[in-house]
Design a protein around this motif. Structure first.
Motif, mmCIF file in Angstrom:
data_model
loop_
_atom_site.group_PDB
_atom_site.id
_atom_site.type_symbol
_atom_site.label_atom_id
_atom_site.label_comp_id
_atom_site.label_asym_id
_atom_site.label_seq_id
_atom_site.Cartn_x
_atom_site.Cartn_y
_atom_site.Cartn_z
ATOM 1 N N GLY A 68 68.101 53.181 51.745
ATOM 2 C CA GLY A 68 68.993 52.961 52.872
ATOM 3 C C GLY A 68 70.419 53.294 52.502
ATOM 4 N N GLY A 69 71.360 52.418 52.897
ATOM 5 C CA GLY A 69 72.766 52.660 52.598
ATOM 6 C C GLY A 69 73.131 52.347 51.166
ATOM 7 N N ASP A 70 72.940 51.099 50.735
ATOM 8 C CA ASP A 70 73.265 50.699 49.368
ATOM 9 C C ASP A 70 72.188 49.787 48.792
ATOM 10 N N GLY A 71 70.974 49.943 49.312
ATOM 11 C CA GLY A 71 69.865 49.136 48.827
ATOM 12 C C GLY A 71 69.277 49.692 47.541
ATOM 13 N N PHE A 72 68.181 49.064 47.104
ATOM 14 C CA PHE A 72 67.573 49.386 45.811
ATOM 15 C C PHE A 72 66.079 49.602 46.009
ATOM 16 N N SER A 73 65.521 50.569 45.301
ATOM 17 C CA SER A 73 64.080 50.788 45.384
ATOM 18 C C SER A 73 63.535 51.222 44.031
ATOM 19 N N ALA A 74 62.277 50.883 43.800
ATOM 20 C CA ALA A 74 61.582 51.296 42.578
ATOM 21 C C ALA A 74 60.093 51.268 42.849
ATOM 22 N N VAL A 75 59.355 52.088 42.112
ATOM 23 C CA VAL A 75 57.903 52.141 42.249
ATOM 24 C C VAL A 75 57.270 51.711 40.933
ATOM 25 N N TYR A 76 56.328 50.788 41.022
ATOM 26 C CA TYR A 76 55.559 50.330 39.869
ATOM 27 C C TYR A 76 54.149 50.913 39.993
ATOM 28 N N VAL A 77 53.633 51.450 38.893
ATOM 29 C CA VAL A 77 52.358 52.169 38.917
ATOM 30 C C VAL A 77 51.346 51.517 37.982
ATOM 31 N N SER A 78 50.098 51.463 38.442
ATOM 32 C CA SER A 78 49.003 50.955 37.603
ATOM 33 C C SER A 78 48.432 52.099 36.792
ATOM 34 N N ARG A 79 48.391 51.959 35.478
ATOM 35 C CA ARG A 79 47.821 52.994 34.613
ATOM 36 C C ARG A 79 46.316 53.121 34.822
ATOM 37 N N SER A 80 45.657 52.036 35.164
ATOM 38 C CA SER A 80 44.198 52.056 35.259
ATOM 39 C C SER A 80 43.688 52.579 36.592
ATOM 40 N N THR A 81 44.367 52.249 37.696
ATOM 41 C CA THR A 81 43.875 52.629 39.027
ATOM 42 C C THR A 81 44.745 53.664 39.721
ATOM 43 N N GLY A 82 45.992 53.816 39.280
ATOM 44 C CA GLY A 82 46.906 54.726 39.966
ATOM 45 C C GLY A 82 47.564 54.095 41.172
ATOM 46 N N GLY A 83 47.254 52.830 41.443
ATOM 47 C CA GLY A 83 47.874 52.142 42.569
ATOM 48 C C GLY A 83 49.379 52.034 42.401
ATOM 49 N N GLN A 84 50.099 52.025 43.506
ATOM 50 C CA GLN A 84 51.559 51.949 43.470
ATOM 51 C C GLN A 84 52.056 50.733 44.244
ATOM 52 N N ILE A 85 53.009 50.032 43.655
ATOM 53 C CA ILE A 85 53.694 48.926 44.324
ATOM 54 C C ILE A 85 55.137 49.345 44.536
ATOM 55 N N HIS A 86 55.608 49.246 45.753
ATOM 56 C CA HIS A 86 56.969 49.645 46.085
ATOM 57 C C HIS A 86 57.855 48.417 46.226
ATOM 58 N N LEU A 87 58.931 48.414 45.483
ATOM 59 C CA LEU A 87 59.940 47.358 45.581
ATOM 60 C C LEU A 87 61.129 47.924 46.348
ATOM 61 N N ARG A 88 61.511 47.265 47.415
ATOM 62 C CA ARG A 88 62.657 47.696 48.215
ATOM 63 C C ARG A 88 63.520 46.479 48.525
ATOM 64 N N VAL A 89 64.813 46.639 48.353
ATOM 65 C CA VAL A 89 65.755 45.562 48.652
ATOM 66 C C VAL A 89 66.879 46.157 49.488
ATOM 67 N N ASP A 90 67.172 45.538 50.627
ATOM 68 C CA ASP A 90 68.192 46.099 51.501
ATOM 69 C C ASP A 90 68.795 44.998 52.363
ATOM 70 N N ARG A 91 69.935 45.315 52.959
ATOM 71 C CA ARG A 91 70.580 44.382 53.878
ATOM 72 C C ARG A 91 69.737 44.268 55.144
ATOM 73 N N ALA A 92 69.292 43.071 55.444
ATOM 74 C CA ALA A 92 68.470 42.861 56.631
ATOM 75 C C ALA A 92 68.269 41.370 56.837
ATOM 76 N N GLU A 93 67.714 41.044 57.983
ATOM 77 C CA GLU A 93 67.282 39.683 58.261
ATOM 78 C C GLU A 93 65.791 39.730 58.553
ATOM 79 N N MET A 94 65.076 38.733 58.102
ATOM 80 C CA MET A 94 63.647 38.681 58.352
ATOM 81 C C MET A 94 63.345 37.355 59.029
ATOM 82 N N THR A 95 63.202 37.417 60.338
ATOM 83 C CA THR A 95 62.904 36.242 61.143
ATOM 84 C C THR A 95 61.723 36.556 62.046
ATOM 85 N N ALA A 96 61.289 35.554 62.791
ATOM 86 C CA ALA A 96 60.174 35.766 63.712
ATOM 87 C C ALA A 96 60.520 36.821 64.753
#
Length: 203
Positions: A68-96
């Motif tokens: 986004g504008g000034d957020g942070f992201s990174a990808v974590y990878v599993s050596r055994s399965t190749g699965g990917q976990i995405h970490l994202r941090v950004d300015r936002a609100e999370m409500t209902a």
């Protein structure tokens, strides 16, 4: 222009020189001033820098960047399965109210299902799933495809933390910021800066 990271091919993430351990290392939290210096060099707000832990997953250094504008992201990878976990941090609100309106990961369109799960929100849209944990002025989002168990995402999201000194060296190595422009020898010292294409008789 808002820059959104895309899923990276598994093969490209496994380069030995670039794939670094992402599981938590022993040690104290990184110096906030050091975090701020390294983050700002990449255009990332220091408060958006987090690390996560997931058994068998490692962070791919080349995946770390601005979200986004000034957020942070990174990808974590599993050596055994190749699965990917995405970490994202950004300015936002999370409500209902806002949760169903925000896309899951990089997805656009489609309906976002939201379910409160303790301090977090479990969100899904199509094959995309993620846990979103509201913080002070920003949201930590940890997502993946169906190949990563939901409980793994939940544990990683709730355990998201400020990086230790070792994790900081993995996520934001010193000198990772923008490089100085390369000096070109074909630009004249005066005038409009157009390249000097003249050559001598032997040229």
């Amino acid at each position: 222009m808002i820059r959104l990271p895309r899923a990276l091919p598994y093969a490209s993430l496994l380069a030995p020189a670039l794939l670094l351990t992402g599981c938590g290392e022993e040690g104290q939290a990184a110096d906030p001033a050091d975090v701020a210096s390294r983050a700002r060099a990449m255009g990332i707000a220091p408060e958006h820098v987090y690390a996560i832990e997931a058994d068998g997953f490692s962070v791919a250094r080349q995946s770390v960047g601005v979200y986004g504008g000034d957020g942070f992201s990174a990808v974590y990878v599993s050596r055994s399965t190749g699965g990917q976990i995405h970490l994202r941090v950004d300015r936002a609100e999370m409500t209902a109210t806002t949760c169903p309106k925000l896309p899951v990961g990089d997805a656009s369109g489609g309906r976002t299902e939201c379910r409160k799960d303790g301090k977090a929100w479990y969100r899904s849209s199509g094959d995309g799933r993620e846990y979103a944990v509201p913080k002070d002025g920003h949201v930590v989002r940890v997502g993946a495809g169906p190949d990563v168990p939901r409980e793994v995402l939940r544990e990683a999201a709730l355990g998201a933390h400020r990086p230790t000194a070792g994790e900081l060296d993995t996520l934001l190595p010193e000198g990772r910021g923008g490089a100085e422009p390369v000096e070109r020898g074909d630009l004249p010292p005066v005038g409009d800066g157009a390249p000097d294409n003249e050559v001598d008789a032997g040229g």
